[in-house]
Write a protein that holds these residues in place. Structure first.
Motif, PDB file in Angstrom:
ATOM      1  N   ASP A 182     -48.341  87.004 -14.756  1.00 38.95           N
ATOM      2  CA  ASP A 182     -47.425  87.691 -13.853  1.00 38.95           C
ATOM      3  C   ASP A 182     -48.103  88.055 -12.543  1.00 38.95           C
ATOM      4  O   ASP A 182     -49.272  88.437 -12.528  1.00 38.95           O
ATOM      5  CB  ASP A 182     -46.887  88.965 -14.519  1.00 38.95           C
ATOM      6  CG  ASP A 182     -46.073  88.626 -15.765  1.00 38.95           C
ATOM      7  OD1 ASP A 182     -45.535  87.501 -15.814  1.00 38.95           O
ATOM      8  OD2 ASP A 182     -46.014  89.467 -16.676  1.00 38.95           O
ATOM      9  N   PHE A 183     -47.330  87.956 -11.459  1.00 35.34           N
ATOM     10  CA  PHE A 183     -47.875  88.353 -10.170  1.00 35.34           C
ATOM     11  C   PHE A 183     -47.716  89.857 -10.026  1.00 35.34           C
ATOM     12  O   PHE A 183     -46.820  90.344  -9.336  1.00 35.34           O
ATOM     13  CB  PHE A 183     -47.182  87.599  -9.032  1.00 35.34           C
ATOM     14  CG  PHE A 183     -47.858  87.825  -7.707  1.00 35.34           C
ATOM     15  CD1 PHE A 183     -49.034  87.164  -7.396  1.00 35.34           C
ATOM     16  CD2 PHE A 183     -47.333  88.714  -6.778  1.00 35.34           C
ATOM     17  CE1 PHE A 183     -49.683  87.389  -6.184  1.00 35.34           C
ATOM     18  CE2 PHE A 183     -47.975  88.940  -5.564  1.00 35.34           C
ATOM     19  CZ  PHE A 183     -49.147  88.270  -5.269  1.00 35.34           C
ATOM     20  N   MET A 194     -59.091  84.034  -7.734  1.00 35.43           N
ATOM     21  CA  MET A 194     -57.973  83.379  -7.026  1.00 35.43           C
ATOM     22  C   MET A 194     -56.650  83.812  -7.656  1.00 35.43           C
ATOM     23  O   MET A 194     -56.041  83.060  -8.420  1.00 35.43           O
ATOM     24  CB  MET A 194     -58.095  81.854  -7.102  1.00 35.43           C
ATOM     25  CG  MET A 194     -59.055  81.270  -6.089  1.00 35.43           C
ATOM     26  SD  MET A 194     -59.149  79.466  -6.181  1.00 35.43           S
ATOM     27  CE  MET A 194     -57.810  78.955  -5.126  1.00 35.43           C
ATOM     28  N   PRO A 195     -56.183  85.016  -7.332  1.00 38.19           N
ATOM     29  CA  PRO A 195     -54.947  85.513  -7.947  1.00 38.19           C
ATOM     30  C   PRO A 195     -53.708  85.077  -7.167  1.00 38.19           C
ATOM     31  O   PRO A 195     -52.804  85.872  -6.953  1.00 38.19           O
ATOM     32  CB  PRO A 195     -55.142  87.028  -7.869  1.00 38.19           C
ATOM     33  CG  PRO A 195     -55.952  87.235  -6.620  1.00 38.19           C
ATOM     34  CD  PRO A 195     -56.809  86.011  -6.433  1.00 38.19           C
ATOM     35  N   SER A 196     -53.635  83.824  -6.772  1.00 33.37           N
ATOM     36  CA  SER A 196     -52.642  83.377  -5.796  1.00 33.37           C
ATOM     37  C   SER A 196     -51.198  83.648  -6.203  1.00 33.37           C
ATOM     38  O   SER A 196     -50.822  83.516  -7.372  1.00 33.37           O
ATOM     39  CB  SER A 196     -52.795  81.879  -5.557  1.00 33.37           C
ATOM     40  OG  SER A 196     -54.100  81.572  -5.152  1.00 33.37           O
ATOM     41  N   ARG A 197     -50.413  83.998  -5.203  1.00 35.25           N
ATOM     42  CA  ARG A 197     -48.961  84.114  -5.368  1.00 35.25           C
ATOM     43  C   ARG A 197     -48.405  82.716  -5.664  1.00 35.25           C
ATOM     44  O   ARG A 197     -47.597  82.508  -6.542  1.00 35.25           O
ATOM     45  CB  ARG A 197     -48.396  84.642  -4.052  1.00 35.25           C
ATOM     46  CG  ARG A 197     -46.943  84.977  -4.029  1.00 35.25           C
ATOM     47  CD  ARG A 197     -46.563  85.415  -2.608  1.00 35.25           C
ATOM     48  NE  ARG A 197     -47.104  86.720  -2.248  1.00 35.25           N
ATOM     49  CZ  ARG A 197     -46.506  87.881  -2.519  1.00 35.25           C
ATOM     50  NH1 ARG A 197     -45.354  87.898  -3.149  1.00 35.25           N
ATOM     51  NH2 ARG A 197     -47.041  89.007  -2.141  1.00 35.25           N
ATOM     52  N   GLY A 255     -70.260  76.853 -12.006  1.00 39.26           N
ATOM     53  CA  GLY A 255     -70.469  77.875 -13.023  1.00 39.26           C
ATOM     54  C   GLY A 255     -70.029  79.258 -12.579  1.00 39.26           C
ATOM     55  O   GLY A 255     -70.544  80.265 -13.075  1.00 39.26           O
ATOM     56  N   ALA A 256     -69.091  79.323 -11.645  1.00 34.46           N
ATOM     57  CA  ALA A 256     -68.498  80.604 -11.238  1.00 34.46           C
ATOM     58  C   ALA A 256     -67.125  80.645 -11.921  1.00 34.46           C
ATOM     59  O   ALA A 256     -66.174  80.031 -11.441  1.00 34.46           O
ATOM     60  CB  ALA A 256     -68.370  80.684  -9.729  1.00 34.46           C
ATOM     61  N   VAL A 257     -67.046  81.328 -13.046  1.00 34.23           N
ATOM     62  CA  VAL A 257     -65.854  81.252 -13.898  1.00 34.23           C
ATOM     63  C   VAL A 257     -64.607  81.699 -13.135  1.00 34.23           C
ATOM     64  O   VAL A 257     -64.553  82.814 -12.620  1.00 34.23           O
ATOM     65  CB  VAL A 257     -66.054  82.128 -15.151  1.00 34.23           C
ATOM     66  CG1 VAL A 257     -64.758  82.270 -15.931  1.00 34.23           C
ATOM     67  CG2 VAL A 257     -67.162  81.541 -16.021  1.00 34.23           C
ATOM     68  N   PRO A 258     -63.611  80.839 -13.019  1.00 32.27           N
ATOM     69  CA  PRO A 258     -62.432  81.215 -12.237  1.00 32.27           C
ATOM     70  C   PRO A 258     -61.520  82.205 -12.970  1.00 32.27           C
ATOM     71  O   PRO A 258     -61.242  82.051 -14.164  1.00 32.27           O
ATOM     72  CB  PRO A 258     -61.700  79.886 -12.004  1.00 32.27           C
ATOM     73  CG  PRO A 258     -62.267  78.915 -12.968  1.00 32.27           C
ATOM     74  CD  PRO A 258     -63.601  79.426 -13.434  1.00 32.27           C
ATOM     75  N   VAL A 259     -61.087  83.216 -12.219  1.00 35.44           N
ATOM     76  CA  VAL A 259     -60.090  84.171 -12.702  1.00 35.44           C
ATOM     77  C   VAL A 259     -58.862  83.903 -11.829  1.00 35.44           C
ATOM     78  O   VAL A 259     -58.875  84.179 -10.626  1.00 35.44           O
ATOM     79  CB  VAL A 259     -60.588  85.618 -12.523  1.00 35.44           C
ATOM     80  CG1 VAL A 259     -59.508  86.617 -12.944  1.00 35.44           C
ATOM     81  CG2 VAL A 259     -61.862  85.833 -13.332  1.00 35.44           C
ATOM     82  N   VAL A 260     -57.833  83.311 -12.418  1.00 31.87           N
ATOM     83  CA  VAL A 260     -56.726  82.778 -11.616  1.00 31.87           C
ATOM     84  C   VAL A 260     -55.375  83.151 -12.209  1.00 31.87           C
ATOM     85  O   VAL A 260     -55.254  83.456 -13.394  1.00 31.87           O
ATOM     86  CB  VAL A 260     -56.793  81.229 -11.521  1.00 31.87           C
ATOM     87  CG1 VAL A 260     -58.146  80.766 -10.999  1.00 31.87           C
ATOM     88  CG2 VAL A 260     -56.504  80.564 -12.866  1.00 31.87           C
ATOM     89  N   ARG A 261     -54.348  83.055 -11.347  1.00 34.54           N
ATOM     90  CA  ARG A 261     -52.990  83.200 -11.859  1.00 34.54           C
ATOM     91  C   ARG A 261     -52.480  81.828 -12.288  1.00 34.54           C
ATOM     92  O   ARG A 261     -52.834  80.803 -11.696  1.00 34.54           O
ATOM     93  CB  ARG A 261     -52.065  83.780 -10.795  1.00 34.54           C
ATOM     94  CG  ARG A 261     -50.705  84.165 -11.380  1.00 34.54           C
ATOM     95  CD  ARG A 261     -49.937  85.047 -10.438  1.00 34.54           C
ATOM     96  NE  ARG A 261     -49.064  84.284  -9.576  1.00 34.54           N
ATOM     97  CZ  ARG A 261     -47.846  83.860  -9.922  1.00 34.54           C
ATOM     98  NH1 ARG A 261     -47.350  84.126 -11.134  1.00 34.54           N
ATOM     99  NH2 ARG A 261     -47.108  83.176  -9.083  1.00 34.54           N
ATOM    100  N   ARG A 262     -51.640  81.811 -13.320  1.00 35.81           N
ATOM    101  CA  ARG A 262     -51.123  80.539 -13.822  1.00 35.81           C
ATOM    102  C   ARG A 262     -50.009  80.041 -12.889  1.00 35.81           C
ATOM    103  O   ARG A 262     -48.831  80.303 -13.101  1.00 35.81           O
ATOM    104  CB  ARG A 262     -50.561  80.717 -15.242  1.00 35.81           C
ATOM    105  CG  ARG A 262     -50.287  79.396 -15.970  1.00 35.81           C
ATOM    106  CD  ARG A 262     -49.491  79.612 -17.248  1.00 35.81           C
ATOM    107  NE  ARG A 262     -50.076  80.605 -18.138  1.00 35.81           N
ATOM    108  CZ  ARG A 262     -50.971  80.339 -19.084  1.00 35.81           C
ATOM    109  NH1 ARG A 262     -51.389  79.122 -19.272  1.00 35.81           N
ATOM    110  NH2 ARG A 262     -51.434  81.304 -19.843  1.00 35.81           N
ATOM    111  N   THR A 263     -50.404  79.345 -11.844  1.00 39.67           N
ATOM    112  CA  THR A 263     -49.418  78.794 -10.910  1.00 39.67           C
ATOM    113  C   THR A 263     -49.993  77.535 -10.278  1.00 39.67           C
ATOM    114  O   THR A 263     -51.220  77.420 -10.116  1.00 39.67           O
ATOM    115  CB  THR A 263     -49.047  79.839  -9.823  1.00 39.67           C
ATOM    116  OG1 THR A 263     -48.008  79.308  -8.999  1.00 39.67           O
ATOM    117  CG2 THR A 263     -50.222  80.198  -8.949  1.00 39.67           C
ATOM    118  N   GLY A 264     -49.127  76.598  -9.954  1.00 42.94           N
ATOM    119  CA  GLY A 264     -49.523  75.392  -9.228  1.00 42.94           C
ATOM    120  C   GLY A 264     -50.755  74.726  -9.812  1.00 42.94           C
ATOM    121  O   GLY A 264     -50.913  74.591 -11.026  1.00 42.94           O
ATOM    122  N   GLY A 265     -51.645  74.328  -8.914  1.00 44.65           N
ATOM    123  CA  GLY A 265     -52.849  73.607  -9.313  1.00 44.65           C
ATOM    124  C   GLY A 265     -53.826  74.459 -10.100  1.00 44.65           C
ATOM    125  O   GLY A 265     -54.699  73.933 -10.805  1.00 44.65           O
TER     126      GLY A 265
END
Ligand code: ADP
Ligand code: GLC
Length: 492
Positions: free
Chosen positions: A437-438, A387-390, A405-415
């Motif tokens: 960074d986006f 979830m690399p959300s803008r 158990g699906a390890v999230p790979v995410v951008r540090r934004t919002g929720g």
């Protein structure tokens, strides 16, 4: 003040009746958990009907006509409609009232680009207030969601306040997404029927030839929430406020963030109605079985030890798919990794995933469309979830992923920032991989970091199990809404 509250929830979508995104899950879960906590919470939503000849997509609870609430007249500006109210119940007994008006809601999809889109949702809002009146039900709280029902606080103020039933009703607007504001030509203002109270409309927008539904909710609701504390801060900046940051800042402390919760009755691998095997943090064999089964079903190579990444998403600009255009082919070429993608939306994103699946045949699978069952399978079978959300107001999938158990790979934004804790190798704490960074290098870094951790089972298992033990249940989050409702009532 203690005791049960009368809460009128308005939402343009509600699981399992209709769903295009997280709002549907949230509105139903909120109704269900408020009801379970003893409140008189009633959820109102449009009764979207298939057009003649179309199949209804999935099983929904039966809805019965409500005595005395059929063929009611409804005026929206110069438009005239007739509507009825159907009643259904959610699991657990929370009542749902469906506003049935085929002229407005039998259009094949909940949202349209039709010229009367604003009429459809002003009508819905007015129909809800009219239904309250017919039921002689005085809501203490009118809780509206997103632009579709954001005119409710203004309509309450301008057209309903004089009635005893609504004399003390307090309003709350929850913003699920700043990207959808309900912006219409200024002529749409006439359909609000404000008469002399037209002075309440936001004049600068009208002068510029438009009217913005969400802005009026922000201006007139007694309180405004959004679906995570970080997003509540972000939307007060020009970067994330999408033109409404000034109006939001002006509301000061009336704007707060309450992170969404997860309905673990629906999303828990210990008992998931869509899955033939169950598992939890202590018993992971079921997850391996489900992964093998999904790989076989999708025709993906099943070499042991190759991680599977999953994506379940609306394919919209918000979700950061652009970053994947460059990052995914590079990482797939360099590392052992399989990928399964379920989503639908903008053509350029669908084409990207379709071409990725062709280029990496046997390693990448793309399923275009909406598929509830496959969404659960992907959460269960995946080792990592992207979830690399803008921007991401709350996001539900990363919280589902943690539990599965699906390890999230995410951008540090919002929720995402509020629910995924970066893994710390030294301390063994944290449950996901988080990048700031986006941009493409940041996503590539995150993917490589995740794959490096996957190759070290002691870290991977620790990180995965940390996430599986986290609790984002609605029970706690609902308490925050109730506190806020009570504060609003007390302040009146
Ligand atoms: P958003 O509301 O921005 O789409 P969320 O993460 O809050 O994002 O919620 C998305 C919800 O929609 C989740 O329940 C997810 O499983 C579901 N979803 C998204 N796309 C699909 C799809 N193609 N098929 C099935 N479910 C989907
Ligand atoms: C929105 C947001 C998402 C949020 C959902 C429910 O569609 O994009 O982040 O989880 O609403 O609140």
């Amino acid at each position: 003040m203690t005791g049960p509250l009368a809460i009128c929830l308005l939402a343009s979508e509600a699981t399992p009746f209709s769903k295009t995104g997280g709002l549907a899950d949230v509105s139903s879960a909120l109704a269900k958990h408020l009801h379970a906590a003893g409140h008189d919470a009633r959820l109102f939503t449009p009764h979207y009907r298939p057009r003649a000849g179309e199949m209804r997509p999935r099983a929904v609870p039966p809805a019965e006509p409500l005595a005395g609430l059929s063929a009611l007249p409804l005026a929206v500006g110069t438009h005239r409609f007739e509507f009825s109210v159907l009643q259904a119940t959610l699991a657990g007994g929370a009542p749902v009232y469906l506003i049935d008006c085929p002229a407005l809601y039998a259009r094949g999809a909940p949202y349209t680009n039709d010229a009367d889109e604003h009429v459809r949702f002003i009508a819905f809002t007015l129909a809800v207030l009219c239904a309250c009146r017919r039921l002689a039900w005085a809501p203490a709280i009118l809780h509206c969601n997103d632009w579709h029902t954001a005119f409710a606080p203004l309509l309450l103020e301008a057209r309903y306040r004089a009635e005893a039933l609504f004399a003390t009703t307090r309003s709350l607007l929850t913003i699920h997404n700043m990207g959808y504001q309900g912006i219409f030509p200024a002529a749409a203002a006439g359909d609000l029927g404000l008469g002399v109270r037209g002075d309440l409309l936001y004049a600068p927008d009208l002068a510029a030839g438009r009217i913005n539904a969400l802005r009026h909710g922000i201006l007139y609701a007694d309180a405004v929430t959004t679906v995570s504390p970080t997003y509540a801060r972000e939307i007060c900046t020009p970067e994330y406020g999408m033109g409404l940051d000034d109006t939001l800042r002006a509301r000061g402390a009336a704007l707060t963030g309450i992170l969404n919760g997860v309905d673990y009755d629906e999303w828990d691998p210990r008992a998931d109605r869509y899955l033939p095997a169950a598992y939890d943090a202590e018993h992971l064999a079921g997850k391996r079985e489900l992964k093998d089964a999904l790989l076989a079903r999708l025709g993906l190579g099943a070499a042991p030890g190759v991680p599977l990444a999953g994506i379940v998403s609306r394919l919209a600009v918000q979700k950061g798919i652009e970053l994947m255009f460059e990052a995914l082919p590079k990482v797939l070429a360099a590392r052992e990794l399989n990928l399964v993608v379920l989503g639908s939306g903008e053509a350029r994103y669908e084409e990207f995933f379709a071409s990725l699946a062709r280029r990496f045949a046997g390693r990448v699978a793309f399923r275009q469309g909406h598929d509830e069952e496959l969404a659960h399978w992907i959460e269960a079978a995946s080792d990592l979830f992207l979830m690399p959300s803008r921007y991401e107001p709350s996001g539900l999938n990363q919280m589902y992923s943690l539990r599965y158990g699906a390890v999230p790979v995410v951008r540090r934004t919002g929720g995402l920032a509020d629910s995924v804790e970066p893994y710390d190798r030294e301390r063994g704490s944290g449950d996901g991989v988080v990048f700031n960074d986006f941009d493409v290098p940041a996503l590539e870094w995150a993917l490589h970091t995740a794959l490096d951790l996957y190759a070290q089972p002691q870290h991977w298992t620790r990180m995965m199990v940390n996430g599986m033990r986290k609790d984002f249940s609605w029970r706690r989050q609902v308490g925050r809404y109730v506190e806020l409702y009570r504060r609003l009532i007390a302040a009146a």
